[in-house]
Design a protein around this motif. Structure first.
Motif, PDB file in Angstrom:
ATOM      1  N   GLN A 137     -76.157 -38.471  45.159  1.00 30.00           N
ATOM      2  CA  GLN A 137     -76.043 -38.052  46.556  1.00 30.00           C
ATOM      3  C   GLN A 137     -75.712 -39.252  47.428  1.00 30.00           C
ATOM      4  N   LEU A 138     -74.668 -39.086  48.236  1.00 24.36           N
ATOM      5  CA  LEU A 138     -74.252 -40.157  49.162  1.00 24.36           C
ATOM      6  C   LEU A 138     -74.821 -39.861  50.547  1.00 24.36           C
ATOM      7  N   THR A 139     -75.563 -40.812  51.111  1.00 24.69           N
ATOM      8  CA  THR A 139     -76.071 -40.636  52.478  1.00 24.69           C
ATOM      9  C   THR A 139     -75.679 -41.830  53.333  1.00 24.69           C
ATOM     10  N   GLU A 140     -75.575 -41.570  54.628  1.00 20.06           N
ATOM     11  CA  GLU A 140     -75.139 -42.601  55.576  1.00 20.06           C
ATOM     12  C   GLU A 140     -76.326 -43.211  56.301  1.00 20.06           C
ATOM     13  N   MET A 141     -76.202 -44.478  56.620  1.00 15.77           N
ATOM     14  CA  MET A 141     -77.194 -45.123  57.482  1.00 15.77           C
ATOM     15  C   MET A 141     -76.517 -45.413  58.816  1.00 15.77           C
ATOM     16  N   ALA A 142     -76.888 -44.643  59.810  1.00 15.95           N
ATOM     17  CA  ALA A 142     -76.422 -44.851  61.182  1.00 15.95           C
ATOM     18  C   ALA A 142     -74.915 -45.101  61.277  1.00 15.95           C
ATOM     19  N   SER A 143     -74.130 -44.065  60.961  1.00 14.68           N
ATOM     20  CA  SER A 143     -72.679 -44.238  61.060  1.00 14.68           C
ATOM     21  C   SER A 143     -72.225 -44.153  62.512  1.00 14.68           C
ATOM     22  N   VAL A 144     -71.232 -44.956  62.838  1.00 13.61           N
ATOM     23  CA  VAL A 144     -70.600 -44.866  64.150  1.00 13.61           C
ATOM     24  C   VAL A 144     -69.602 -43.710  64.053  1.00 13.61           C
ATOM     25  N   ASN A 195     -83.715 -44.927  41.193  1.00 11.68           N
ATOM     26  CA  ASN A 195     -83.868 -44.395  42.557  1.00 11.68           C
ATOM     27  C   ASN A 195     -82.526 -44.341  43.280  1.00 11.68           C
ATOM     28  N   GLU A 196     -81.952 -45.511  43.526  1.00 10.57           N
ATOM     29  CA  GLU A 196     -80.715 -45.532  44.296  1.00 10.57           C
ATOM     30  C   GLU A 196     -80.062 -46.909  44.299  1.00 10.57           C
ATOM     31  N   VAL A 197     -78.814 -46.885  44.724  1.00 13.45           N
ATOM     32  CA  VAL A 197     -78.134 -48.139  45.060  1.00 13.45           C
ATOM     33  C   VAL A 197     -77.858 -48.053  46.559  1.00 13.45           C
ATOM     34  N   SER A 198     -78.177 -49.123  47.271  1.00 13.15           N
ATOM     35  CA  SER A 198     -77.923 -49.117  48.712  1.00 13.15           C
ATOM     36  C   SER A 198     -77.054 -50.309  49.070  1.00 13.15           C
ATOM     37  N   VAL A 205     -76.529 -44.357  47.668  1.00  7.32           N
ATOM     38  CA  VAL A 205     -76.262 -43.325  46.659  1.00  7.32           C
ATOM     39  C   VAL A 205     -77.539 -43.170  45.830  1.00  7.32           C
ATOM     40  N   SER A 206     -78.098 -41.960  45.836  1.00  4.39           N
ATOM     41  CA  SER A 206     -79.379 -41.786  45.149  1.00  4.39           C
ATOM     42  C   SER A 206     -79.271 -40.853  43.958  1.00  4.39           C
ATOM     43  N   THR A 207     -80.206 -41.015  43.053  1.00  3.73           N
ATOM     44  CA  THR A 207     -80.352 -40.132  41.897  1.00  3.73           C
ATOM     45  C   THR A 207     -81.163 -38.912  42.354  1.00  3.73           C
ATOM     46  N   PRO A 208     -81.309 -37.886  41.514  1.00  2.00           N
ATOM     47  CA  PRO A 208     -82.194 -36.778  41.885  1.00  2.00           C
ATOM     48  C   PRO A 208     -83.640 -37.237  42.109  1.00  2.00           C
ATOM     49  N   LEU A 228     -67.921 -38.043  57.317  1.00  2.00           N
ATOM     50  CA  LEU A 228     -68.392 -36.677  57.071  1.00  2.00           C
ATOM     51  C   LEU A 228     -69.675 -36.394  57.849  1.00  2.00           C
ATOM     52  N   GLY A 229     -70.591 -37.341  57.864  1.00  6.49           N
ATOM     53  CA  GLY A 229     -71.814 -37.193  58.656  1.00  6.49           C
ATOM     54  C   GLY A 229     -72.919 -36.407  57.976  1.00  6.49           C
ATOM     55  N   SER A 230     -72.614 -35.729  56.876  1.00  3.49           N
ATOM     56  CA  SER A 230     -73.655 -34.995  56.135  1.00  3.49           C
ATOM     57  C   SER A 230     -73.840 -35.671  54.786  1.00  3.49           C
ATOM     58  N   PRO A 231     -75.047 -35.565  54.228  1.00  3.83           N
ATOM     59  CA  PRO A 231     -75.239 -36.051  52.861  1.00  3.83           C
ATOM     60  C   PRO A 231     -74.333 -35.253  51.920  1.00  3.83           C
ATOM     61  N   MET A 232     -73.832 -35.897  50.882  1.00  6.64           N
ATOM     62  CA  MET A 232     -72.908 -35.208  49.969  1.00  6.64           C
ATOM     63  C   MET A 232     -73.394 -35.381  48.529  1.00  6.64           C
ATOM     64  N   VAL A 233     -73.580 -34.248  47.848  1.00  6.84           N
ATOM     65  CA  VAL A 233     -74.039 -34.292  46.450  1.00  6.84           C
ATOM     66  C   VAL A 233     -72.827 -34.172  45.536  1.00  6.84           C
ATOM     67  N   LEU A 234     -72.741 -35.053  44.555  1.00  8.03           N
ATOM     68  CA  LEU A 234     -71.592 -35.080  43.641  1.00  8.03           C
ATOM     69  C   LEU A 234     -72.047 -34.868  42.200  1.00  8.03           C
ATOM     70  N   SER A 235     -71.190 -34.242  41.429  1.00  6.86           N
ATOM     71  CA  SER A 235     -71.546 -33.919  40.040  1.00  6.86           C
ATOM     72  C   SER A 235     -71.367 -35.127  39.123  1.00  6.86           C
ATOM     73  N   LYS A 236     -71.786 -34.928  37.886  1.00  7.39           N
ATOM     74  CA  LYS A 236     -71.729 -35.981  36.878  1.00  7.39           C
ATOM     75  C   LYS A 236     -70.296 -36.412  36.562  1.00  7.39           C
ATOM     76  N   GLN A 237     -69.347 -35.523  36.841  1.00 11.82           N
ATOM     77  CA  GLN A 237     -67.949 -35.831  36.502  1.00 11.82           C
ATOM     78  C   GLN A 237     -67.289 -36.784  37.510  1.00 11.82           C
ATOM     79  N   ARG A 238     -67.911 -36.957  38.662  1.00 12.01           N
ATOM     80  CA  ARG A 238     -67.255 -37.724  39.736  1.00 12.01           C
ATOM     81  C   ARG A 238     -67.520 -39.215  39.656  1.00 12.01           C
TER      82      ARG A 238
END
Ligand code: NAP
Ligand code: MN
Length: 265
Positions: free
Chosen positions: A181-188, A122-125, A155-158, A196-206
């Motif tokens: 996918q990297l997502t933020e929890m209540a960023s200041v 699922n994810e690592v938080s 950071v979540s899986t598909p 960045l403020g938006s979720p960001m999807v990264l490929s397998k190479q990253r």
């Protein structure tokens, strides 16, 4: 053939569940499946319970790449549970068929302080366990990217994109795209702190690196799917899409978009 039919059952032995599991044990016997108490010698690992139990079954059996995982829910179907104790006909169909297709779900590999490695489905938080914000430096492929200040990062899986990630406003990602996918929890975000403020999807190479800035106010909890690790003294978390996948059965009437529609629409 018979040695491909060794099954390990993962479930909480309760008075309510036991008779239902027993019914499925008998069904399995009829189709030539044998049971084992040792998950490491099983070819099939079946969890009885919800998606949460399926995730636990994976952690407890160490993400066996060569085993087939099957989720049997007690009632409703879930995202990882394509079967139900209430619908044994469906299970019986799957047991008879020699041509059931296998589906592979991408996982993430999480390394803590360059030493301990975990897999997640699922994810690592990474969250603060106190009321104060904490600070994380984010690196993409060793490039310093941003400094996050807030409640935490995930950071979540598909397949995990429909879980915690979705609650944080992350996108739903097709499990056929090996990605994270990297997502933020209540960023200041103000003139001093910027992310960045938006979720960001990264490929397998990253590779993503999350470095907790240790300022004495850092009290992180790291969540590995549904387990929490205390990491009081760890500060370096690196995440990449793993080569290891989780094998499960593909049911033709329960494709990813059927599940999305059933759960959310
Ligand atoms: P839980 O608190 O009982 O789970 C929360 C809900 O998420 C349950 O309904 C669970 O289904 C469902 N779920 C689990 N994996 C899913 C997936 N891949 N897609 C859609 N729904 C999913 O805890 P749990 O059962 O142990 O599950 C752990 C997961 O809960 C974590 O990995 C995390 O993703 C999620 N979670 C979400 C939030 C949030 O949204 N705010 C907060 C913490 C954790 P079942 O009832 O079938 O188990
Ligand atoms: Mn649950």
């Amino acid at each position: 053939m018979t040695d491909r039919k060794k099954v390990y059952l993962f479930y909480k032995k309760t008075d309510e569940l036991e008779p239902k599991v027993q019914k499925i044990r008998e069904l399995g016997k009829k189709y030539g499946f044998t049971l084992t108490e040792r998950p490491e010698e099983a070819n099939i690992i079946a969890s009885f319970g919800g998606d949460g139990t399926f995730l636990q079954a994976l952690q407890k059996t160490r993400f066996r790449e060569d085993a087939l995982y099957i989720g049997i829910n007690d009632g409703e179907f879930g995202f990882y549970t394509d079967f139900s104790t209430e619908n044994t006909e469906r299970l019986e169909l799957a047991m008879q068929s020699d041509l059931v297709e296998v589906l592979r779900y991408p996982t993430l590999e999480v390394t803590i302080d360059g030493e301990k490695t975990f897999h997640v489905l699922n994810e690592v938080s990474l969250r603060s366990n106190i009321i104060k914000t904490f600070v994380i430096d984010v690196f993409v492929d060793d490039l310093y990217f941003e400094t996050f200040r807030g409640d935490g990062l995930l950071v979540s899986t598909p397949t995990g994109s429909t879980a915690y990630n979705k609650s944080l406003g992350g996108a739903i990602v097709d499990p056929k795209l090996p990605s994270m996918q990297l997502t933020e929890m209540a960023s200041v975000n103000n003139n001093q702190y910027r992310t960045l403020g938006s979720p960001m999807v990264l490929s397998k190479q990253r590779e993503l690196k999350l470095k907790i800035v240790q300022d004495g106010n850092d009290h992180p909890i790291i969540g590995i799917d549904n387990e929490a690790l205390g990491i009081r003294h760890s500060h370096d978390i690196s995440v990449r899409v793993s080569d290891r996948t989780v094998k499960t059965l593909r049911m033709k009437d329960n494709l990813f978009h059927n599940k999305l529609k059933r759960s959310f629409l």
